[in-house]
Write an enzyme that holds these catalytic residues in place. Structure first.
Site, PDB file in Angstrom:
ATOM      1  N   GLY A  11      40.781  18.351  57.895  1.00 35.98           N
ATOM      2  CA  GLY A  11      42.098  18.701  57.339  1.00 35.98           C
ATOM      3  C   GLY A  11      42.133  18.597  55.827  1.00 35.98           C
ATOM      4  N   GLY A  24      45.044  20.257  53.583  1.00 34.68           N
ATOM      5  CA  GLY A  24      46.459  19.876  53.680  1.00 34.68           C
ATOM      6  C   GLY A  24      46.965  19.128  52.461  1.00 34.68           C
ATOM      7  CD  GLN A  25      52.354  16.352  50.913  1.00 34.45           C
ATOM      8  OE1 GLN A  25      52.682  16.149  52.085  1.00 34.45           O
ATOM      9  NE2 GLN A  25      53.100  15.977  49.894  1.00 34.45           N
ATOM     10  CG  ASP A  83      41.930  22.798  56.939  1.00 34.96           C
ATOM     11  OD1 ASP A  83      42.522  21.854  56.386  1.00 34.96           O
ATOM     12  OD2 ASP A  83      42.506  23.585  57.732  1.00 34.96           O
ATOM     13  CE1 TYR A 102      53.409  13.661  62.202  1.00 33.57           C
ATOM     14  CE2 TYR A 102      55.208  12.164  61.692  1.00 33.57           C
ATOM     15  CZ  TYR A 102      53.992  12.728  61.361  1.00 33.57           C
ATOM     16  OH  TYR A 102      53.367  12.362  60.192  1.00 33.57           O
ATOM     17  CE  LYS A 148      51.056  10.913  62.646  1.00 28.25           C
ATOM     18  NZ  LYS A 148      49.664  11.281  62.322  1.00 28.25           N
TER      19      LYS A 148
HETATM   20  P1  NAD Z   1      49.157  18.928  56.413  1.00 23.54           P
HETATM   21  O1  NAD Z   1      49.950  19.608  57.463  1.00 23.54           O
HETATM   22  O2  NAD Z   1      49.507  19.193  54.994  1.00 23.54           O
HETATM   23  O3  NAD Z   1      47.610  19.224  56.584  1.00 23.54           O
HETATM   24  C1  NAD Z   1      46.971  19.244  57.824  1.00 23.54           C
HETATM   25  C2  NAD Z   1      45.705  20.080  57.701  1.00 23.54           C
HETATM   26  O4  NAD Z   1      45.097  20.092  58.979  1.00 23.54           O
HETATM   27  C3  NAD Z   1      45.960  21.535  57.311  1.00 23.54           C
HETATM   28  O5  NAD Z   1      45.142  21.912  56.214  1.00 23.54           O
HETATM   29  C4  NAD Z   1      45.621  22.322  58.575  1.00 23.54           C
HETATM   30  O6  NAD Z   1      45.031  23.598  58.309  1.00 23.54           O
HETATM   31  C5  NAD Z   1      44.625  21.396  59.225  1.00 23.54           C
HETATM   32  N1  NAD Z   1      44.521  21.597  60.675  1.00 23.54           N
HETATM   33  C6  NAD Z   1      45.505  21.902  61.560  1.00 23.54           C
HETATM   34  N2  NAD Z   1      45.015  22.010  62.799  1.00 23.54           N
HETATM   35  C7  NAD Z   1      43.687  21.746  62.689  1.00 23.54           C
HETATM   36  C8  NAD Z   1      42.616  21.689  63.616  1.00 23.54           C
HETATM   37  N3  NAD Z   1      42.814  21.938  64.924  1.00 23.54           N
HETATM   38  N4  NAD Z   1      41.379  21.384  63.157  1.00 23.54           N
HETATM   39  C9  NAD Z   1      41.162  21.141  61.840  1.00 23.54           C
HETATM   40  N5  NAD Z   1      42.127  21.205  60.918  1.00 23.54           N
HETATM   41  C10 NAD Z   1      43.375  21.494  61.340  1.00 23.54           C
HETATM   42  O7  NAD Z   1      49.233  17.359  56.722  1.00 23.54           O
HETATM   43  P2  NAD Z   1      49.207  16.142  55.680  1.00 23.54           P
HETATM   44  O8  NAD Z   1      50.572  16.000  55.112  1.00 23.54           O
HETATM   45  O9  NAD Z   1      48.042  16.274  54.780  1.00 23.54           O
HETATM   46  O10 NAD Z   1      49.038  14.930  56.691  1.00 23.54           O
HETATM   47  C11 NAD Z   1      47.774  14.404  57.043  1.00 23.54           C
HETATM   48  C12 NAD Z   1      47.991  13.234  57.986  1.00 23.54           C
HETATM   49  O11 NAD Z   1      48.850  12.263  57.345  1.00 23.54           O
HETATM   50  C13 NAD Z   1      48.708  13.581  59.295  1.00 23.54           C
HETATM   51  O12 NAD Z   1      48.226  12.742  60.312  1.00 23.54           O
HETATM   52  C14 NAD Z   1      50.156  13.239  59.006  1.00 23.54           C
HETATM   53  O13 NAD Z   1      50.866  12.934  60.181  1.00 23.54           O
HETATM   54  C15 NAD Z   1      49.994  11.998  58.154  1.00 23.54           C
HETATM   55  N6  NAD Z   1      51.162  11.720  57.346  1.00 23.54           N
HETATM   56  C16 NAD Z   1      51.537  12.570  56.352  1.00 23.54           C
HETATM   57  C17 NAD Z   1      52.666  12.288  55.593  1.00 23.54           C
HETATM   58  C18 NAD Z   1      53.132  13.194  54.497  1.00 23.54           C
HETATM   59  O14 NAD Z   1      54.228  12.966  53.940  1.00 23.54           O
HETATM   60  N7  NAD Z   1      52.358  14.208  54.121  1.00 23.54           N
HETATM   61  C19 NAD Z   1      53.393  11.119  55.864  1.00 23.54           C
HETATM   62  C20 NAD Z   1      52.993  10.292  56.914  1.00 23.54           C
HETATM   63  C21 NAD Z   1      51.846  10.582  57.620  1.00 23.54           C
HETATM   64  N1  SER Z   2      56.162  13.366  55.865  1.00 26.96           N
HETATM   65  C1  SER Z   2      56.022  13.182  57.260  1.00 26.96           C
HETATM   66  C2  SER Z   2      57.021  13.983  58.011  1.00 26.96           C
HETATM   67  O1  SER Z   2      58.124  14.072  57.523  1.00 26.96           O
HETATM   68  C3  SER Z   2      56.202  11.727  57.635  1.00 26.96           C
HETATM   69  O2  SER Z   2      55.259  11.387  58.561  1.00 26.96           O
HETATM   70  O3  SER Z   2      56.729  14.465  59.071  1.00 26.96           O
END
Ligand code: NAD
Ligand code: SER
Length: 317
Positions: A8, A11-12, A34, A143, A147
């Site tokens: 991944g 992603g963000q 990814d 979600y 988790k």
């Molecule tokens: P995101 O949605 O920005 O990125 C996820 C990435 O995973 C994407 O680039 C997507 O193309 C890739 N992806 C989707 N399906 C896939 C698959 N089957 N195989 C491989 N890649 C795949 O998510 P994020 O914000 O970077 O979050 C990453 C982790 O952190 C997640 O577990 C999310 O729950 C957790 N998280 C994020 C936040 C936040 O605010 N961003 C907060 C709490 C927890």
């Molecule tokens: N930024 C994430 C969401 O809102 C928190 O896990 O889903």
């Protein structure tokens, strides 16, 4: 030097964590992957190994781990809260599919595993203020269900099979490199884009909606620090509360207006996001992370706002 696999990377979090991991462990030691490699930034593609990997296919993860002799996996694959609520089975299949595959591959190849949990792991009957490290977790989103299941499974694999699983419950993350992926806390990123573009911002959450937040550099630091922590000092593993600040829409709006006095925000209620946000903590107690592995964020709302506005002004010029 450790060899690391990031799932991944587009992603963000991945778009910034991958770069930092390469700074720490060396470009050639961090394999960026990814499902959709077109999401990887030009820098990530140029600086080190990049591959396509569908994390819901265990054999694809295993092949990379075997070939690159991976020591640690950063599993960032999930469908974020608001998007998952619109397609719950997708949320379950992707979130749990990626995790169980990572756990099994980590068990077989003796890799360490980091998989973020979230404030979404809590629910409406969790104490909202000063949410303790160990408390009631009955989320009402798919979600959140993934988790909590993920936290339990990760602890199970540690205790049962000795897999070195570690994790944090991230709050809403604010960043300027990649856009957020469809979560409830995305508004706290979108508001900065609107301010820099000179647009009126339509806030999906109501005045008074308090949520924990963190600036991406602190999140990246936490992800690396917990994986480097002395295991003898870890009482908890999956997952640690971590937070850097908490605010409601009025507070972030007021902070941005200190720099952009003509910026306007109106409320455009999103019932789904509001319902999710109302079920999440106002602020978490993260003292366990501070005590057990030295978590110490640097950015508060004021410091983050200065940096976000500077960086986005350059990006959107
Ligand atoms: P995101 O949605 O920005 O990125 C996820 C990435 O995973 C994407 O680039 C997507 O193309 C890739 N992806 C989707 N399906 C896939 C698959 N089957 N195989 C491989 N890649 C795949 O998510 P994020 O914000 O970077 O979050 C990453 C982790 O952190 C997640 O577990 C999310 O729950 C957790 N998280 C994020 C936040 C936040 O605010 N961003 C907060 C709490 C927890
Ligand atoms: N930024 C994430 C969401 O809102 C928190 O896990 O889903």
């Amino acid at each position: 030097m450790k060899k690391i696999l990031v799932l991944g990377s587009g992603g963000q979090i991945g778009s910034e964590l991958t770069v930092k991991l390469r700074e720490v462990y060396g470009n050639s030691n961090v394999v960026a992957t990814d499902l959709d490699v077109s999401r990887l930034t030009a820098q990530i593609k140029e600086d080190g190994p990049c591959l396509s990997c569908d994390a819901t296919k265990a054999e694809q993860i295993a092949a990379i781990v075997k070939e690159h002799k991976i020591d640690a996996i950063y599993n960032l694959v999930a469908i974020l809260s608001a998007t998952a609520e619109k397609n719950p089975m997708l949320g379950w299949d992707v979130g749990m599919g990626a995790l169980i595959n990572c756990l099994e591959v980590s068990r077989e190849y003796k890799a360490a595993l980091f998989t973020p949990s979230s404030i979404g792991a809590f629910g409406p009957n969790t104490p909202l203020n000063g949410t303790p490290q160990d408390t009631i977790q009955r989320p009402q989103t798919i979600y959140g269900v993934t988790k909590v299941a993920g936290e339990l499974l990760s602890d199970y694999y540690f205790k049962r099979f000795g897999v070195d699983t570690r994790s944090v419950r991230f709050p809403g993350l604010i960043s300027y490199v990649a856009l957020p992926g469809g979560g409830t806390t995305d508004y706290a990123v979108d508001i900065y884009y609107a301010a820099v573009k000179g647009e009126k911002f339509e806030c999906p959450l109501a005045k008074g909606t308090l949520l924990d937040m963190m600036y991406m550099p602190d999140a990246i630091d936490a992800a690396i620090k917990i994986m480097e922590a002395d295991p003898a000092k870890l009482i908890h593993r999956n997952s640690f509360n971590v937070t850097a600040m908490h605010f409601d829409p009025e507070e972030i709006y007021a902070e941005i207006r200190k720099h952009k006095p003509s910026f306007e925000m109106v409320y455009k209620h999103d019932p789904l996001k509001q319902q999710i946000a109302d079920s999440w903590p106002n602020w978490m107690d993260d003292s366990a992370a501070r005590q057990e592995w030295g978590f110490k964020p640097e950015y508060d709302l004021a410091k983050m706002t200065v940096d976000m506005l500077d960086k986005l002004s350059l990006k959107l010029k």
